[in-house]
Design a protein around this motif. Sequence first.
Motif: not given
Length: 433
Positions: A159-166, A222-237
């Motif tokens: 499986f490959m992480t593919i950051h296609a959604a950004i 394909i593992s669709l990578g989450d480029a915009c995943r939150p890196g702090s609890v403030k940025d979640a959702t």
Amino acid sequence: MEYTTQMEAARKGVVTREMEIVARKEGMDAEGLRKLMAEGKVVIPANKNHKSLDACGIGQGLRTKINVNLGVSNDCCNVEGELEKARLAVELGADAIMDLSCYGKTEEFRRRLVEMSPAAVGTVPVYDAVGFYEKELREITASEFLGLVEKHARDGVDFMTIHAAINRETAARFKKGERLTDIVSRGGSLLFAWMEMNDQENPFYEYYDEILDICREYDVTISLGDACRPGSVKDATDSSQIQELIVMGELAKRAWEKDVQVMIEGPGHMPLNEIASNMLLEKKLCHGAPFYVLGPLVTDIAPGYDHITAAIGGALAAASGADFLCYVTPAEHLRLPTLDDVKEGIIASRIAAHAADIAKGVPGARRWDDEMSAARRSLDWERMFELALDPEKARRYREESLPQDKSTCTMCGKMCAVRNMNQVMGGNTGGGR
């Protein structure tokens, strides 16, 4: 009947050897598993060139699986050391291993990992680009990015992480936001930078159909990578995360049109009270595709203990619908993990996964706990060690402090509730002797 991918076989009514193996491991009907795979709700990452693979299923109704991250970096380029971690990960029950190498010619480690690992192997091809081509990031072409996807597929990666959604639309929404920690995904930041420097669309989005053709040929998930995943609890959702998730849902459907298996990657850092709703949102927007989460880490203040913050979030995420947990070690945010860190991370992640399986009612999950409880009631220490998630540690702790009454422990001694209840319930009321 001929088929190219596991998903194509499932849709044609074929139960493959890999499906039979997974069904047997999960204690489920192979035909039921096939139907879930045909719908995209279960994946079996199984590259045709990964000959040492012991097939593993990820998705609805199956045990929660865990992944271990490894790989060499510029500051720690020790191939043998990373392979030792891989062997430990397999020994401790990891279901998948991701090679996140980001320095130099990474193919030696990747090929040796595929050759020795019965666990599924994943990679992030964009990490490999700068070192492989010996170019500055902005100079790498779209065709060169795709060339690395094909190379990793040919090497046997499951499986490959593919950051296609950004894509440019997602990136524009991100730039309008006010994130505390911006983009914390390594692959996502590289592609965002490439897009900005070249004023072009993300090549993994623009040439997504060509990537699907490569994945179909080798049966790469394909593992669709989450480029915009939150890196702090403030940025979640926030809007960036949700915008990317919507695009992931669209990309998942496009993959299924070509019989390519898909997983969706998710957060990240997230407050406890937002986790359950995020799991529901992913399943809705991504049509029931398996969900793969990093943690999520439920607080940002525990460097050195992030395997615990991730296990807390991972247990709740999996109980709420996540299918695949990426382990986090005590070294997260601090340095490359050592062997001891890897072990701590795996054990914490396995605890979270198992706790979630009990909550989800996964068949057989409770049996293990019931057997441990029966051994405790009988004060059968050897059986307790056999059933322990980490037998070596359990045995070592007991031997470091042995009681006078060997049936008990040094916490309670002769006041042990279990010992005394066994005596009373057995008709011995002679004063606890």
